[in-house]
Design an enzyme around this catalytic site. Structure first.
Site, PDB file in Angstrom:
ATOM      1  N   GLN A  38       0.800  -1.217   0.000  1.00  0.00           N
ATOM      2  CA  GLN A  38       0.000   0.000   0.000  1.00  0.00           C
ATOM      3  C   GLN A  38       0.838   1.275   0.000  1.00  0.00           C
ATOM      4  O   GLN A  38       0.322   2.336  -0.334  1.00  0.00           O
ATOM      5  CB  GLN A  38      -0.955  -0.012   1.195  1.00  0.00           C
ATOM      6  N   HIS A  83      -1.905  -4.467 -13.480  1.00  0.00           N
ATOM      7  CA  HIS A  83      -1.290  -4.273 -14.799  1.00  0.00           C
ATOM      8  C   HIS A  83      -2.068  -4.980 -15.903  1.00  0.00           C
ATOM      9  O   HIS A  83      -2.098  -4.516 -17.040  1.00  0.00           O
ATOM     10  CB  HIS A  83       0.165  -4.769 -14.788  1.00  0.00           C
ATOM     11  N   ASP A 138       2.287   1.153  -8.405  1.00  0.00           N
ATOM     12  CA  ASP A 138       3.659   1.159  -8.928  1.00  0.00           C
ATOM     13  C   ASP A 138       4.553   2.137  -8.150  1.00  0.00           C
ATOM     14  O   ASP A 138       5.718   1.853  -7.895  1.00  0.00           O
ATOM     15  CB  ASP A 138       3.675   1.546 -10.409  1.00  0.00           C
ATOM     16  N   ASN A 166      -1.849 -11.170   7.878  1.00  0.00           N
ATOM     17  CA  ASN A 166      -2.819 -10.125   8.132  1.00  0.00           C
ATOM     18  C   ASN A 166      -4.170 -10.497   7.510  1.00  0.00           C
ATOM     19  O   ASN A 166      -4.261 -10.720   6.306  1.00  0.00           O
ATOM     20  CB  ASN A 166      -2.362  -8.804   7.498  1.00  0.00           C
ATOM     21  N   GLU A 167      -5.220 -10.573   8.328  1.00  0.00           N
ATOM     22  CA  GLU A 167      -6.594 -10.744   7.850  1.00  0.00           C
ATOM     23  C   GLU A 167      -6.763 -11.843   6.804  1.00  0.00           C
ATOM     24  O   GLU A 167      -7.205 -11.574   5.684  1.00  0.00           O
ATOM     25  CB  GLU A 167      -7.139  -9.424   7.281  1.00  0.00           C
ATOM     26  N   GLU A 212      -5.436  -2.807  14.082  1.00  0.00           N
ATOM     27  CA  GLU A 212      -5.949  -1.794  13.148  1.00  0.00           C
ATOM     28  C   GLU A 212      -7.296  -1.302  13.643  1.00  0.00           C
ATOM     29  O   GLU A 212      -8.141  -2.102  14.041  1.00  0.00           O
ATOM     30  CB  GLU A 212      -6.173  -2.348  11.731  1.00  0.00           C
TER      31      GLU A 212
END
Ligand SMILES: *[C@@H]1O[C@H](CO)[C@@H](O)[C@H](O)[C@H]1NC(C)=O
Ligand SMILES: *[C@@H]1O[C@H](CO)[C@@H](O)[C@H](O)[C@H]1NC(C)=O
Ligand SMILES: *[C@@H]1O[C@H](CO)[C@@H](O)[C@H](O)[C@H]1NC(C)=O
Length: 496
Positions: free
Chosen positions: A43, A63, A76, A191-192, A401
């Protein structure tokens, strides 16, 4: 006689008075309570193909299928944290956080991802530099080993639903513990996984984008749970004595509030919690899937004509191996949903939702945010924390989170209120209910690539200018508020 204007004014005042106004606690957080903030590699890092990094499933889907993401965005360049990590650490320092939760990019460290394939030295150097920069600034690292960016080659080998997945992950975690373990005390394996499996293989709303709910999402979860247990044992057997760290997994759930006090709705709420959270936590805490999942999926599979349950089975040895593989319970949570009993789904419907069999809806009166799924419901977090504490025998709990997406720009008053009210409920859970929450992690340090929503959903305490090639960062009002909470351990102007 009351004039019309006066009447309208009275109605407005009456309406305001009727609105349940939450009042934040003026008690202080215990001295041992830690505050942090989180991001994840894909991210924020950018540099998607620099210095030897391999392609991951989100690079690939962005992409090859740009329409998959809002505005055709891709990561990117993202926040360019690959080059600007020192600036990120300076922001963390300004906030005064005790720790930083970030994730490692598997394909930056092992470009092909698969067991036995080459390690990328530049990837090792990048994370060693980031860790050293944090430590030099007295910020503890809390490291997520995997957050959603599966190496594309591992996906092409069958991804999570392939039982070989465990071997690829074990190879990766050994490289991670060997190279970074001397600098890290807190590890998160995954994570999750609920979202990786349910959205990645069940609904297709996350990469790799398959829609076989009730089938491959169950295989995905099965292999992730085994890979998590394996990583825990690898740490235990090969690294713990020397490195003295702790290992856990981050799971996510909303609070599922019963739609009414009726027994059927209370049962529906418990069933939703077990299907969302217990799916992963029950095996890790007690060795096997929640009984309600086993019963319902076995039965529906049989009625549907499968020769064996769609929910894979753990062997007795696996149950022993998986049971207890966590040193703390870590939870990502944002909101509350109503859970309501319903008629049994048609038997032809094969999915996690029909196996669970719960109707879910939001309350129109709950405050809206920048995300359609996320309403501001501060009391929900206190109920969830109590449920976790009761269901899993009062473990140490990290909130890894919690946060909200904004529509406000730099003056993000909604986020300030969100943190104040949610944290107040966390504090009540700790001080009044005896729930052992020891860490709170805000999501997120800065606006970033929010998966299918691209850059359109903004969870950051820092604004990032994505039009600027320099990706300049500016603190929002909430950054100042969060810094004040951390410095004073107090949510309001003056605490007792
Ligand atoms: C179900 O069918 C598959 C494919 O023929 C077979 O390999 C498997 O052993 C069967 N399982 C049971 C429990 O009969
Ligand atoms: C919370 O958990 C930590 C870590 O296990 C433990 O040291 C502490 O005593 C616990 N606190 C309470 C109030 O249970
Ligand atoms: C904190 O709140 C309590 C109860 O609401 C109140 O009695 C007390 O005066 C407040 N303390 C401060 C410092 O405002």
């Amino acid at each position: 006689m009351i004039s019309n204007t006066k009447l309208i004014l009275l109605i407005i005042l009456f309406t305001l008075a009727q609105r349940p106004i939450e009042t934040a606690s003026n008690r202080s957080f215990p001295a041992s309570f830690k505050f942090g903030i989180a991001t994840s590699a894909h991210q924020i890092e950018g540099a998607w193909n620099e210095d030897g990094k391999g392609e991951n499933i989100w690079d690939h889907i962005c992409h090859t299928n740009p329409d998959y993401i809002d505005n055709g965005d891709n990561a990117d360049l993202a926040c360019d944290s690959y080059h600007k990590y020192k600036e990120d650490v300076a922001m963390l320092k300004d906030l005064g956080v005790n720790y930083y939760r970030f994730s490692l990019s598997w394909s930056r460290i092992i470009p092909l991802g698969i067991a036995g394939s080459p390690v990328n030295p530049a990837g090792i150097v990048y994370y060693q530099n980031l860790l050293q920069e944090l430590i030099d600034n007295d910020i503890e690292p809390l490291v997520t080993i995997y957050c959603w960016d599966l190496p594309e080659t591992v996906e092409e080998y069958g991804g999570f639903p392939n039982p070989e997945f465990e071997e690829h992950f074990a190879y990766y975690v050994r490289v991670v513990f060997q190279n970074f373990g001397h600098l890290v005390k807190y590890w998160i394996t995954f994570n999750e996984p609920l979202e990786s499996c349910y959205q990645g293989y069940g609904t297709g709303t996350m990469a790799p984008g398959y829609s076989h709910s009730g089938l491959t999402d169950y295989k995905c979860a099965h292999n992730i749970i085994k890979a998590h247990a394996k990583a825990y044992h690898v740490y235990d057997e090969e690294f713990r004595t020397q490195q003295q760290g702790s290992v856990g997994i981050v799971l996510d759930t909303s609070w599922y509030e019963p739609a009414t006090g009726g027994a059927a709705d209370v049962e529906a709420s418990e069933r939703a919690l077990q299907f969302a959270f217990g799916w992963y936590m029950h095996p890790i805490a007690f060795g096997n899937y929640p009984p309600v999942m086993v019963e319902r999926i076995d039965q529906r599979s049989e009625q549907q004509g499968f020769n064996t349950s769609r929910l894979p089975k753990f062997t007795e040895d696996e149950i022993e191996y998986i049971k207890g593989t966590y040193d703390f319970l870590a939870i990502n949570t944002y909101t509350t949903v109503y859970a309501q009993a319903r008629e049994e789904y048609d038997i032809d419907v094969i999915s996690w939702d029909s196996d669970m069999n719960v109707d879910m809806f939001l309350d129109d009166s709950w405050e809206e945010t920048g995300s359609s799924w996320l309403r501001v419901v501060p009391w929900g977090i206190r109920k969830l924390l109590n449920w976790l504490s009761k269901t899993y025998n009062n473990p140490e709990i990290f909130i890894t989170e919690n946060g909200v997406s904004d529509k406000d720009g730099l003056q993000d008053d909604q986020r300030i209120n969100f943190f104040r009210e949610y944290l107040s409920n966390v504090l009540d859970a700790v001080l009044d209910d005896g729930v052992n929450v020891t860490r709170y992690t805000a999501w997120s340090l800065m606006d970033n690539f929010e998966w299918q929503r691209g850059f359109s959903e903004k969870f950051g305490l820092y604004h990032v200018d994505f039009e600027d090639p320099e990706r300049s960062r500016t603190p929002k009002a909430s950054a100042e508020y969060y810094a004040q909470v951390i410095a004073t351990r107090c949510l309001v102007d003056v605490c007792d």
